[in-house]
Motif scaffolding. Structure first.
Motif, PDB file in Angstrom:
ATOM      1  N   MET B   1       0.839  -1.215   0.000  1.00  0.00           N
ATOM      2  CA  MET B   1       0.000   0.000   0.000  1.00  0.00           C
ATOM      3  C   MET B   1       0.865   1.253   0.000  1.00  0.00           C
ATOM      4  SD  MET B   1      -3.051   0.183  -0.535  1.00  0.00           S
ATOM      5  CE  MET B   1      -4.758  -0.221  -0.275  1.00  0.00           C
ATOM      6  N   GLY B   2       0.393   2.258  -0.721  1.00  0.00           N
ATOM      7  CA  GLY B   2       1.128   3.530  -0.764  1.00  0.00           C
ATOM      8  C   GLY B   2       0.846   4.352   0.471  1.00  0.00           C
ATOM      9  N   ALA B   3       1.176   5.618   0.381  1.00  0.00           N
ATOM     10  CA  ALA B   3       0.968   6.530   1.512  1.00  0.00           C
ATOM     11  C   ALA B   3      -0.516   6.637   1.815  1.00  0.00           C
ATOM     12  CB  ALA B   3       1.535   7.897   1.172  1.00  0.00           C
ATOM     13  N   LYS B   4      -0.805   6.913   3.095  1.00  0.00           N
ATOM     14  CA  LYS B   4      -2.205   6.988   3.500  1.00  0.00           C
ATOM     15  C   LYS B   4      -2.675   8.442   3.447  1.00  0.00           C
ATOM     16  CE  LYS B   4      -3.863   4.304   6.871  1.00  0.00           C
ATOM     17  NZ  LYS B   4      -3.973   3.874   8.285  1.00  0.00           N
ATOM     18  N   ILE B   5      -3.767   8.649   2.706  1.00  0.00           N
ATOM     19  CA  ILE B   5      -4.302   9.994   2.538  1.00  0.00           C
ATOM     20  C   ILE B   5      -5.640  10.087   3.270  1.00  0.00           C
ATOM     21  CG2 ILE B   5      -4.858  11.822   0.890  1.00  0.00           C
ATOM     22  CD1 ILE B   5      -2.110  10.741   0.325  1.00  0.00           C
ATOM     23  N   LEU B   6      -5.774  11.090   4.135  1.00  0.00           N
ATOM     24  CA  LEU B   6      -7.054  11.330   4.819  1.00  0.00           C
ATOM     25  C   LEU B   6      -7.758  12.505   4.143  1.00  0.00           C
ATOM     26  CD1 LEU B   6      -9.173  11.193   7.112  1.00  0.00           C
ATOM     27  CD2 LEU B   6      -7.610  12.559   8.505  1.00  0.00           C
ATOM     28  N   VAL B   7      -8.972  12.258   3.664  1.00  0.00           N
ATOM     29  CA  VAL B   7      -9.763  13.328   3.034  1.00  0.00           C
ATOM     30  C   VAL B   7     -10.852  13.739   4.010  1.00  0.00           C
ATOM     31  CG1 VAL B   7     -11.314  13.914   1.145  1.00  0.00           C
ATOM     32  CG2 VAL B   7      -9.283  12.522   0.702  1.00  0.00           C
TER      33      VAL B   7
END
Lengths: 520, 227
Positions: B1-7
């Motif tokens: 998994m890549g970087a974790k993005i919080l929207v």
């Protein structure tokens, strides 16, 4: 002097005893003179009675009667006739010094005397009456003419009502007030001459005015309705409706019939004037309303067109991709997707313009000025709009060392964007668009020049009006909001914006902005 | 998994589209619809980048940013609508890393995320930077455009250095003024405009349409990043 006064008093007393209210000094003198004439006839008759004979003396007595009848009225002439007949009967007719008449034929003479006095006096009364009426009418006409002139000059209702009150008060030497219904329909005083505190504030008068207003009939002073009111209230009405109530309170609390006539004429004239003003206002309102409705309709058409055109291209492209994805190759898909992107960008621009317009209109647009470099603003604008400008050759002409300006960066960018879009819209593909800036007379001047169809001569000023383009034919999309927004923004910055048709072809839009002083 | 993005955005549609875009680009996606939930997610999910909408139903986006910054230096990219320049600047000044104005393109957002992640991973200054024709060697105070030496004044050089250290990220006017003149006084704002203009004349091919130093209207400047 004392003696003439004495005689005048006697003359007045005689008139009073004849129940004649209105006497002038002239009338008093004439009645005394008639009495003298009678005395003179008596004297001459006594001196030459034998020579003249009874009948001729009687004839002589007709002279003062005819005199009084012709110069005075019927009552005075009858009075003189009576005096003459008495003198003749008592002093000349046998038996002398006795009222009895020996020869009854003389009674016929007496009767003739009275008839002459009556007929002549009546005729003279009529003449005097006519003359008086003529004078009265002339005065009335003059007053009405004055009022009509004053009223026709009145540009609005306030001026008009104060004119009505002023003229009425002056003409009738009375306090005057005008009642009109307010917005809530209740009558109130809209104008009153300065002394009129009574009339304007007395509850009885307000009641009288209300009654007059609803019944269209006079009330108050001198009528049999609301006799407690201090003023005489007359409706100001046209044939269709009562518009106001004119109230007057004469200084002697007495209104002559002719004054009432005059007042009614004044009221009639005022009614016409008020009706004229109301009609003019209504006509104006209707025109404004029609214009604004037309504008609204045009605005809705244009907005729905401007929103639906890109929306249509987006939806058709999206539905193609969603429903029949398999039948398109990669290149076709890319074209469809690009169409979606362009449509969305177009909608975004349009929504921005609409929002700017709303801000400008509502006065909500707040300038946020900061030091800015016009070269920088132009650069950003060109970068932001490179998709649209792709089909044109854009040339930028900016000299070195232009002064900084203190402006709202985003808004000036919006102005340039709108001007560039206009240039793209109205000029052929691959033609040149020149954006230039220069310092001219202490102002920063920015121009956007295209090689398009130019501007119809005479339209240079109107194209900045909101929705102007809506009124002109053509198949170019857009609401015509852009230029009007430009003007709003530039003027908010203390600058000016104008358009010029080019000498060869195309058009040039210029705007200036104040330079914010030297920096170094 | 890549970087974790919080929207953190209250609009479901936007979260859904960003989810597709982010997952397609290989990122791990988490979401929050309110400020409260956003702060909670920031604490529990430990994202690598936060994408924060300024207009949330329960609290200002600025407030979320303040709370996150109390304990974390995670990169935050602000989403705002046009005309909120003042709030954008405020957000950048209290520690947001970058901003995007709605409507924005997903590719733009991806570029901002990449820049943010790069700065997050490698905060130390790189002595040598190459952006297209522009070559910077800060260890030798050397600036070259297309192999030609460019002479910069000290202030021009400092400006370029700060922008290069933040390459790809927006740098606010206030940040630049403070770094160069050591003051927050805004009267230096006009000097900044003039030095940028001079700097552009020296390094840009066409100063009318700059390709290296981009203006972010009302916010600041951005030196483009080498992708």
């Amino acid at each position: 002097m004392g003696r003439s006064n004495y005689w005048r008093k006697i003359g007045r007393a005689i008139h009073a005893s004849l129940r004649i209210d209105y006497t002038t000094d002239q009338d008093s003198r004439l009645i005394i003179f008639s009495l003298f004439l009678t005395a003179a006839v008596t004297l001459i008759g006594k001196l030459y009675s034998d020579y003249l004979g009874l009948t001729n003396i009687g004839m002589l007595y007709l002279l003062p009667v005819i005199f009084a009848a012709s110069r005075l009225g019927v009552r005075q002439s009858l009075f003189i006739a009576l005096v003459s007949v008495l003198c003749w009967d008592v002093l000349f007719m046998p038996p002398i010094l006795n009222l009895a008449v020996s020869d009854t034929r003389h009674l016929i003479t007496f009767l003739v005397f009275m008839m002459v006095a009556y007929t002549t006096g009546n005729m003279s009364d009529l003449l005097r009456c006519r003359a008086q009426e003529a004078t009265q009418r002339e005065k009335q006409t003059r007053v009405l003419y004055e009022l009509a002139r004053g009223l026709s000059a009145a540009a609005d209702l306030d001026m008009l009502v104060s004119q009505v009150v002023k003229q009425t008060a002056e003409t009738l030497d009375a306090e005057a007030a005008l009642f009109m219904p307010g917005h809530n329909g209740e009558l109130r005083v809209v104008a009153a001459n300065k002394t009129l505190t009574d009339l304007a504030s007395s509850p009885n008068d307000l009641l009288a005015a209300q009654w007059t207003f609803s019944h269209s009939q006079p009330s108050g002073l001198g009528t049999d309705t609301f006799t407690g009111a201090r003023g005489y209230h007359v409706p100001v009405k046209t044939e269709e409706k009562t518009m106001a109530v004119l109230a007057v309170k004469p200084s002697n609390n007495l209104l002559e019939a002719e004054q009432i006539n005059l007042l009614q004429a004044l009221a009639g004239l005022s009614a016409l004037a008020i009706a004229r003003l109301e009609l003019a206002e209504e006509a104006h309102d209707v025109r404004t309303l029609e214009a604004s409705e037309r504008l609204q309709a045009a605005l809705f058409n244009s907005i729905s067109h401007d929103l639906k055109t890109p929306l249509t291209s987006i939806m058709s492209a999206v539905s193609s991709l969603v429903d029949d994805e398999a039948i398109y190759d990669e290149e076709q898909k890319a074209t469809l997707l690009n169409g979606i992107k362009l449509g969305a960008e177009r909608m975004n621009r349009f929504v921005n313009n609409l929002l700017d317009m709303a801000r400008l209109e509502s006065g909500y647009m707040k300038l946020n000025p900061d030091w800015s470099d016009i070269q920088d603003i132009i650069g950003v604008t060109l970068r932001e709009n490179q998709e649209i400008l792709k089909g044109h050759k854009v040339k930028v002409e900016i000299p070195d060392a232009l002064p900084l300006i203190k402006v709202d960066y985003a808004l000036i960018e919006q102005v340039l964007t709108n001007l560039l879009h206009n240039a793209v819209k109205y000029s052929p593909r691959h033609s040149e668009i020149i954006v230039s800036a220069a310092e001219v007379d202490g102002l920063l001047k920015v121009s956007v020049t295209d090689q398009g169809e130019g501007i119809t001569p005479g339209d240079e000023e109107f194209i900045f009006d909101k929705f102007y383009r809506l009124q002109s034919p053509g198949n170019v999309s857009g609401t015509g909001l852009g230029l009007s927004i430009c003007r709003g923004i530039i003027e908010a910055h203390g600058g000016t914006i104008w358009a010029a048709g080019q000498s060869e072809r195309g058009s040039r839009f210029n705007f200036t902005l104040p330079v914010a002083g030297d920096v170094f | 998994m890549g970087a974790k993005i919080l929207v953190i955005d209250d609009e479901l549609e936007i979260r859904r589209l960003l989810k597709i875009g982010l997952i397609a680009h290989g990122y791990d996606f988490t979401e929050a619809a309110t400020a409260k939930e956003g702060v909670y997610q920031a604490v529990t999910a430990r994202p690598d980048v936060i994408i924060l909408d300024m207009g949330l139903p329960d609290q200002e986006g600025l407030e979320v940013l303040r709370q996150v910054r109390e304990w974390s230096q995670v990169p935050v990219i602000i989403l705002s609508v046009r005309g909120q320049d003042h709030e954008k600047v405020q957000a950048l000044d209290i520690g947001a890393d970058d901003y995007l104005t709605k409507p924005f393109s997903v590719s733009e957002l991806m570029a901002r995320i990449r820049v943010a992640l790069r700065h997050q991973a490698n905060v130390k200054d790189e002595p040598v930077v190459q952006i297209g024709d522009l070559f910077l060697d800060f260890s030798r105070r050397l600036v070259k455009v297309a192999e030609t030496d460019i002479h910069l004044t000290p202030i021009e050089y400092d400006l370029l250095k700060i922008l290069a250290a933040n390459a790809g990220k927006v740098v606010t006017h206030r940040h630049l003024i403070k770094a160069i003149w050591g003051t927050e006084a805004q009267e230096h704002s006009q000097y900044l405009r003039i030095y940028i203009s001079q700097l552009r004349k020296k390094i840009e091919k066409d100063p009318n349409q700059p390709g290296f130093i981009l203006t972010e209207p009302g916010i600041g400047y951005r030196l483009i990043a080498m992708e």
